[in-house]
Design a protein around this motif. Structure first.
Motif, PDB file in Angstrom:
ATOM      1  N   MET A  60       0.829  -1.203   0.000  1.00 38.34           N
ATOM      2  CA  MET A  60       0.000   0.000   0.000  1.00 38.34           C
ATOM      3  C   MET A  60       0.867   1.258   0.000  1.00 38.34           C
ATOM      4  O   MET A  60       0.596   2.219  -0.726  1.00 38.34           O
TER       5      MET A  60
ATOM      6  N   MET B 130       1.124   4.209  -2.752  1.00 40.43           N
ATOM      7  CA  MET B 130       0.982   5.611  -2.363  1.00 40.43           C
ATOM      8  C   MET B 130       2.192   6.427  -2.822  1.00 40.43           C
ATOM      9  O   MET B 130       2.054   7.566  -3.285  1.00 40.43           O
TER      10      MET B 130
ATOM     11  N   LYS C 110      -6.157  17.037  -0.896  1.00 37.99           N
ATOM     12  CA  LYS C 110      -7.225  16.205  -1.469  1.00 37.99           C
ATOM     13  C   LYS C 110      -6.665  15.195  -2.459  1.00 37.99           C
ATOM     14  O   LYS C 110      -7.084  14.032  -2.493  1.00 37.99           O
TER      15      LYS C 110
ATOM     16  N   LEU D  97      -5.117  12.458  -0.537  1.00 36.85           N
ATOM     17  CA  LEU D  97      -6.142  11.565   0.021  1.00 36.85           C
ATOM     18  C   LEU D  97      -6.684  10.624  -1.056  1.00 36.85           C
ATOM     19  O   LEU D  97      -6.935   9.446  -0.784  1.00 36.85           O
ATOM     20  N   VAL D  98      -6.842  11.145  -2.272  1.00 38.11           N
ATOM     21  CA  VAL D  98      -7.281  10.286  -3.378  1.00 38.11           C
ATOM     22  C   VAL D  98      -6.245   9.203  -3.648  1.00 38.11           C
ATOM     23  O   VAL D  98      -6.586   8.024  -3.854  1.00 38.11           O
TER      24      VAL D  98
ATOM     25  N   LEU E 182      -4.093   7.947  -1.515  1.00 34.57           N
ATOM     26  CA  LEU E 182      -4.122   7.000  -0.404  1.00 34.57           C
ATOM     27  C   LEU E 182      -5.310   6.059  -0.522  1.00 34.57           C
ATOM     28  O   LEU E 182      -5.179   4.839  -0.307  1.00 34.57           O
ATOM     29  N   THR E 183      -6.475   6.607  -0.879  1.00 37.16           N
ATOM     30  CA  THR E 183      -7.678   5.781  -1.045  1.00 37.16           C
ATOM     31  C   THR E 183      -7.478   4.751  -2.149  1.00 37.16           C
ATOM     32  O   THR E 183      -7.831   3.572  -2.010  1.00 37.16           O
ATOM     33  N   ARG E 184      -6.899   5.200  -3.265  1.00 35.92           N
ATOM     34  CA  ARG E 184      -6.626   4.263  -4.353  1.00 35.92           C
ATOM     35  C   ARG E 184      -5.678   3.158  -3.912  1.00 35.92           C
ATOM     36  O   ARG E 184      -5.892   1.975  -4.208  1.00 35.92           O
TER      37      ARG E 184
ATOM     38  N   VAL F  97      -5.143   1.929  -0.920  1.00 38.26           N
ATOM     39  CA  VAL F  97      -5.800   0.989  -0.005  1.00 38.26           C
ATOM     40  C   VAL F  97      -6.707   0.033  -0.763  1.00 38.26           C
ATOM     41  O   VAL F  97      -6.663  -1.187  -0.564  1.00 38.26           O
ATOM     42  N   PHE F  98      -7.508   0.570  -1.671  1.00 40.31           N
ATOM     43  CA  PHE F  98      -8.512  -0.265  -2.339  1.00 40.31           C
ATOM     44  C   PHE F  98      -7.906  -1.219  -3.369  1.00 40.31           C
ATOM     45  O   PHE F  98      -8.462  -2.296  -3.598  1.00 40.31           O
TER      46      PHE F  98
END
Length: 274
Positions: free
Chosen positions: A108, A112, A145, A148-149, A151-153, A155-156
């Motif tokens: 992850m 990132m 922002k 954060l996008v 990081l979200t990518r 993780v998923f």
């Protein structure tokens, strides 16, 4: 050191072998490992401290630098402390859940790190190709922002890997010839892993390929803009702003190429063996 040896691994644990063939030199190998790790932590935390305290550094470029620093801290901390436990105390056992957790965070953070490089390339593109609108396009809030996008990518796209492996029986050799839970070594200890291997391969190709494409596009547009400048001084000034990022990008590209080659090798060698 023998007093610290653990009992043989049970069905719910893996054994991290450290560096195979160099077990007798593990203590000596740990010296540069620990020194580099400590220096890295001190340097990275110093950067975070200076940026947080100095108001003039509260800009998008330095915010991106802090994101990159955090990925460096996280990536090394996922691996080095456990490696030092192996080198110093022969603490080689790691639970299946602990192994999958380490693998998740390591991959992850790598994803990132790649996302931060893409944002940095976009930052340089706006700074050189549209400098008059730089402060309005890339504000600190917008950079946060974008982070954060990313990081979200990360993780998923990485989370399904350990979830897929967790559902499989670990029926083969539980010895991992590394200092950390490397993905393909863990996969070889599972039962039917076609879905897991193919998912990891596709994700590596798509994520790394997409990020490198976006970075290449950004720098292609930067080079085109620089070549249109009439002043050689302007050429040099524009390129100097990108030199450090280009070096980091090339290093990451080489790591990504090695990772994809490793996935391809293990995938097709396993299929050939079947």
């Amino acid at each position: 050191m023998s007093a610290f040896n653990l009992t043989p691994s049970g069905p719910s644990t893996f054994i991290l072998n450290g560096i195979p063939g160099l077990e007798a030199a593990h203590i000596w190998i740990s010296i540069p490992f620990s020194i580099i790790y400590i220096i890295s932590l001190l340097g990275n935390f110093m950067i975070l401290f200076l940026v947080s305290k100095e108001q003039t550094l509260h800009k998008p470029m330095f915010l991106l630098l802090c994101m990159l620093v955090l990925t460096h801290i996280g990536g090394s901390t996922c691996v080095v402390p456990k490696a030092l436990c192996i080198f110093w105390f022969s603490f080689k056992d790691i639970t299946v859940d602990g192994c999958l957790t380490q693998m998740f965070f390591f991959n992850m953070i790598a994803a990132m790190h790649s996302a931060v490089l893409v944002i940095m390339a976009f930052d340089r593109y706006v700074a050189i190709c549209d400098p008059l609108r730089y402060t309005t396009i890339l504000t600190n809030a917008r950079i946060a922002k974008l982070g954060l996008v990313g990081l979200t990518r990360a993780v998923f796209v990485v989370l399904p890997e350990p979830l897929l492996l967790r559902r499989l029986p670990f029926c083969a050799n539980h010895v991992i010839p590394h200092t950390y839970c490397e993905h393909m070594a863990v996969v070889k200890s599972c039962g039917e892993t076609t879905v897991s291997r193919m998912y990891s391969l596709v994700i590596a190709l798509v994520v790394i390929g997409l990020d490198l494409t976006l970075i290449g596009l950004s720098y292609g547009l930067i080079i085109r803009t620089v070549l249109r400048l009439s002043s050689k001084k302007s050429h040099k000034k524009a390129l100097n702003t990108c030199t450090a990022h280009i070096c980091v990008m090339l290093t990451t590209k080489e790591k990504g190429r090695n990772y994809k080659a490793e996935l391809l090798y293990h995938t097709y060698s396993d299929q050939a063996g079947a």
